[in-house]
Design an enzyme around this catalytic site. Structure first.
Site: not given
Lengths: 530, 179
Positions: A82, A111, A147, A174-175, A258, A260, A262, A273, A307-308, A333, A336, A455
Site C-alpha cells: 500500500h 512543450d 515500505w 522514472s522520477s 525525509h 521524499e 517534501y 498557492s 528524527h525517524h 511552513t 506559508k 502500527r
C-alpha cells in the site's frame, strides 16, 4: 485506463498545427507534454484505487480484533505494498502529471525541453509498477517488511525480493528523469520576460521538488542496491556478521526518506498557492517569502532525517540537533500557512470545489504539521514511535495534505484540460464526503496511538476495538467517495457546460490565456509577459 | 525544428544527470562516513577492532567498575557460545584476562567471527582490548570446542558516572571463511 482514450483530444480545433496521431499508438509514442501529463494523471488515478484497495484490506482486517479475513503475512504485504504504491505509483506520478500539463503552459513554453525523455519517464512507470504488484503472486509473497525495507527483516522476502528492488530502481529512474526534464524546462524554456521571480508558485515548488528528487532518489537507489548485494553477492553493508550495521540502512533510507516527504508535499503547496488567490480574488500574499520558505524547507529536509529513528540509540547531541532542526521546519511552513490565510483575508471568497479542497488542505494539513511537531520532541517520540499516532500523523499530511492538493488541482484545471465545466454539485459532494470520512478514518488513530496501539499489526488488544471500528468505517466511506471523483471526471471529459478560456473569475496565469480545452500545441510563439 | 535553446538545454540535462549519478555514489560514501562518525564519536558501542597497546599506567585501585559479559549466537543452532564468567569487578588501568567458550555443534568445519559491542555506547572508547579472539576469524573443526582468550583494560578516563559496562559478543558464522 477508461478515460485515457476519451480524454482531451476529440475536439475539432483547427490551427496551423498537426493534431495528435490517431489510435492507441498515439499514447505510446507521444512526446506531447499534454498527452504525457494525461497519461501520468490517469495512471495515478488507477494506482490510487489499487493502493486504496490494499488500504481497505488492511482496514477490513482491523475492523475487529482477532484475525478474520487475511493471514498476518498477507496483512504485512498489504501494509508494505500500500505504501510503496501510494508513494511511488500514485502521488508522485500524479504531481509529475500536473507538472507536465501545467508547467509549459504556465511559463509560456511550447512543450517540455526533453520530450523524448518525457515519454520514457512515463512509460517506465507502468512496467515498474507491474513488476511491483506482480511480487504479490510470487513464491513467498510480496515484500512484507514495511515500505522502509529495513534489513535484516526485508532480506527474508522470498523470490519477490530482487523484483521489488528492481521495481524501486525503475520507479526512481522514472522520477529522476522527470525531475531533470522539469528543471531543464524551467531553466531554459521560459518565455522572454518570465523572470524566475515572476513564475507562478506551482512552477517554483516543482523546481525545488525536482532538485530534491535528484538529490534524494539516487541515495535510495544506492541503499537498495546494497540490500541486493548483501543478499546475493556476499557483501556485508548491513550484516553485523561481516562487520556491517543494520542501523546504517536506516540512515541511508531516511536521508532519502525525509526529502521524499517534501517531494510529495511541495507540489501540493504549489497547487494550493494557485487556487487560493483565484477564489479570493486577490494576488498571493507574500509571494517572495513563499519562494524563500519553499527553498528553506527544501534545504532543511536534508538535515533532519534521524528524527525517524530517535529510538536506535543516539548521543544526546545528535538527538538535540535532529529535534531542533526538525522544529525549525515549522517556521517556513508557518510562513506559508499564514500567507495563505492572509491571501484569503478580506478577499471576495467563493467556495467552488477547488477552493474547498484548498481550504480543507490548509486546515487538515496543519493538523498533520502539528502532530509532526509533537513527534519531533525526542523524549515524547520514544512513546509515540511506531504507534498509530505516527500513522495518523503521516496520513494527515499525505491524504488531506498531498492528495487533497492533487484533487483540488484536478478540479481547478479540469475545465482547461477538457473544455467542459465539471459538475459543481457532485464536486462539492465529493469534497464533503472526502473531508468528513478522512477525519473519521484518521483522527481516531491519534487516540489509538496515544493509548499504545503499535502500527503494522493485524490483530490488537480489545481495548482498541472501538476506535478501530470507527476508523475502518471512515476508510470505506473515503474509498467509495473517490469513485464519485472518477464519475465526475468521466462526465466532465464527455461533456458539460463549455468552459471559457479564463474558466474562473479573472484568474492569474498564462494557462488562462489559451482557449479551453487547451489546444494540442500552445505557445509556439512565446507570449509577451508584462 | 532547431530550437536555439536546445544546446543549453542538453548541457543542463547532462549536468543534472551527472549530479544524479554523483548522488548515487554519495549513497555509498555514506557507509565509510557512518563508520568514521561512529568511531570518532564513540557511538553505537563499537570497540576498536585492533589490539590496544597496553600502557603501564596508574591503576585506580580506589575505583571499581563492574564489567558484564554477554554471549549471543542469534538463532543459529550451529554454535555453543558462552562466557567463562558473567561479570568481573575491575579497577581502571589494570589488565585482566578472561575467556569465552565456543563449540562447533556441526560435524563440518566452520569459521566463527565474534562482533563486539559495549553498552552504554558512550563508554565503548574507554574499553581497551589488548588481545581478543574477535580480532581474527576463529576456525573450528566439526565438534571442536575451545576457550578463546580476551585481555582487556578499562581506561581510567572512564567518566565517573559509569560504574557498569556490558561487553556483548555476537558469534556469527563468518561469511568469508565458510569452507
Amino acid at each position: 485506463m477508461s478515460t485515457a482514450t476519451t480524454h482531451g483530444h476529440a475536439h475539432d480545433h483547427h490551427d496551423d498545427h498537426h493534431g495528435p496521431a490517431k489510435g492507441l499508438m498515439r499514447w505510446v509514442t507521444t512526446t506531447n507534454h499534454k498527452d504525457i501529463g494525461t497519461l501520468y494523471l490517469v495512471f495515478a488515478l488507477v494506482m490510487l484505487f489499487v493502493g486504496g484497495a490494499m488500504a481497505l484490506i488492511i482496514r477490513l482486517e482491523l475492523f475487529q480484533p482477532g484475525l478474520q479475513f487475511v493471514n498476518p503475512d498477507f496483512f504485512n504485504q498489504m501494509t508494505t505494498m500500500h505504501a510503496l504504491i501510494m508513494v511511488f505509483g500514485m502521488i508522485m506520478p500524479a504531481f509529475v502529471g500536473f507538472a507536465n500539463w501545467m508547467i509549459p503552459m504556465m511559463i509560456g513554453a511550447p512543450d517540455m525541453a526533453l520530450p523524448r525523455l518525457n515519454n520514457w519517464s512515463f512509460w517506465i512507470l507502468p512496467f515498474a509498477s507491474g513488476i511491483l504488484v506482480s511480487t504479490l503472486f510470487m513464491d513467498g509473497g510480496g515484500p512484507a517488511g514495511g515500505w522502509t525495507l529495513y534489513p535484516p527483516l526485508v532480506l527474508q522476502t522470498g523470490n519477490a525480493f530482487p523484483f521489488a528492488i528492481f521495481a524501486v530502481h525503475l520507479l526512481g529512474m522514472s522520477s529522476i528523469m522527470g525531475a531533470i526534464n522539469i528543471i531543464v524546462t524551467i531553466m531554459n524554456m521560459r518565455a522572454p520576460g518570465m523572470t524566475l521571480l515572476k513564475m507562478p508558485l506551482f512552477v517554483w515548488t516543482w523546481l525545488i521538488t525536482a532538485y530534491l528528487l535528484i538529490g534524494a532518489m539516487p541515495v535510495l537507489a544506492g541503499g537498495v542496491t546494497m540490500l541486493l548485494t548483501d543478499q546475493f553477492f556476499g557483501t556485508s553493508f548491513f550484516s553485523a556478521a561481516g562487520g556491517g550495521d543494520p542501523v546504517l540502512f536506516q540512515h541511508i533510507f531516511w536521508f532519502f526518506g525525509h526529502p521524499e516527504v517534501y517531494i510529495i508535499i511541495l507540489p501540493a503547496f504549489g497547487i494550493v498557492s494557485q487556487i487560493i488567490p483565484t477564489f479570493s480574488r486577490k494576488p498571493l500574499f507574500g509571494y517572495d517569502s513563499m519562494v524563500y520558505a519553499t527553498a528553506s524547507i527544501g534545504f532543511l529536509s536534508y538535515i533532519v532525517w534521524a528524527h525517524h529513528m530517535f529510538t536506535v540509540g543516539m548521543p544526546l547531541a545528535g538527538m538535540m540537533f535532529f529535534m531542533l532542526s526538525t522544529m525549525l521546519i515549522a517556521i517556513p511552513t508557518g510562513v506559508k500557512v499564514f500567507n495563505w490565510l492572509s491571501t484569503m483575508w478580506r478577499g471576495s471568497l467563493t467556495f467552488e470545489t477547488p477552493m474547498l479542497f484548498a481550504i480543507g488542505f490548509l486546515f487538515l494539513f496543519t493538523i498533520g504539521g502539528f502532530s509532526g511537531l509533537m513527534l519531533a520532541i525526542t523524549p515524547a517520540d520514544f512513546q509515540y514511535h511506531d504507534t498509530y499516532f505516527v500513522v495518523a500523523h503521516f496520513h494527515y499530511v499525505l491524504v488531506p495534505g498531498a492528495l487533497f492538493g492533487a484533487l483540488g488541482g484536478a478540479y481547478y484545471w479540469l475545465p482547461k484540460w477538457t473544455g467542459h465545466m465539471y459538475d459543481e454539485t457532485l464536486g462539492k459532494v465529493h469534497f464533503w464526503m472526502s473531508a468528513i470520512f478522512v477525519n473519521v478514518t484518521f483522527f481516531p488513530q491519534h487516540f489509538l496511538g496515544l493509548a499504545g496501539m503499535p502500527r503494522r499489526i493485524p490483530d490488537y488488544a480489545t481495548q482498541f476495538a472501538d476506535w478501530n471500528m470507527v476508523s475502518s468505517i471512515g476508510a470505506f466511506g473515503f474509498g467509495f467517495a473517490q469513485l464519485l471523483f472518477v464519475y465526475v471526471v468521466i462526465k466532465c471529459v464527455r461533456g458539460g457546460k463549455p468552459a471559457t478560456a479564463e474558466v474562473w473569475d479573472n484568474p492569474e496565469g498564462l494557462e488562462w490565456t489559451v482557449p479551453s480545452p487547451a489546444p494540442y500545441h500552445t505557445f509556439d510563439e512565446a507570449p509577451v509577459i508584462k | 525544428m532547431a530550437d536555439p535553446r536546445a544546446p543549453a538545454a542538453r548541457r543542463l540535462a547532462v549536468k543534472l544527470g551527472a549530479s544524479a549519478v554523483a548522488m548515487f555514489g554519495f549513497g555509498f560514501l555514506l557507509v565509510p562516513i557512518y563508520d568514521a562518525v561512529c568511531r570518532i564519536a564513540g557511538i553505537g558501542g563499537r570497540t576498536s577492532d585492533v589490539a590496544a597497546v597496553a600502557v603501564a599506567g596508574e591503576i585506580d585501585a580506589d575505583r571499581t567498575v563492574v564489567v558484564e559479559f554477554v554471549a549471543i549466537r542469534n538463532e543459529q543452532a550451529t554454535w555453543e557460545f558462552h562466557p567463562a564468567t558473567v561479570s568481573m569487578e575491575v579497577h581502571p588501568g589494570q589488565l585482566y584476562d578472561t575467556t569465552f567458550f565456543a563449540r562447533n555443534l556441526t560435524t563440518s568445519r566452520l569459521v566463527g567471527q565474534a562482533i563486539p559491542r559495549v553498552a552504554p555506547g558512550t563508554a565503548a572508547k574507554y574499553f581497551k582490548k589488548t588481545e581478543c579472539f574477535c580480532f581474527t576469524p576463529q576456525p573450528f573443526d566439526g565438534g571442536e570446542g575451545r576457550d578463546m582468550g580476551l585481555q582487556f583494560m578499562v581506561d581510567p578516563d572512564l567518566p565517573q558516572h559509569i560504574d557498569r559496562l556490558t561487553l556483548t559478543y555476537t558469534f556469527f558464522q563468518s561469511p568469508a571463511g565458510a569452507s
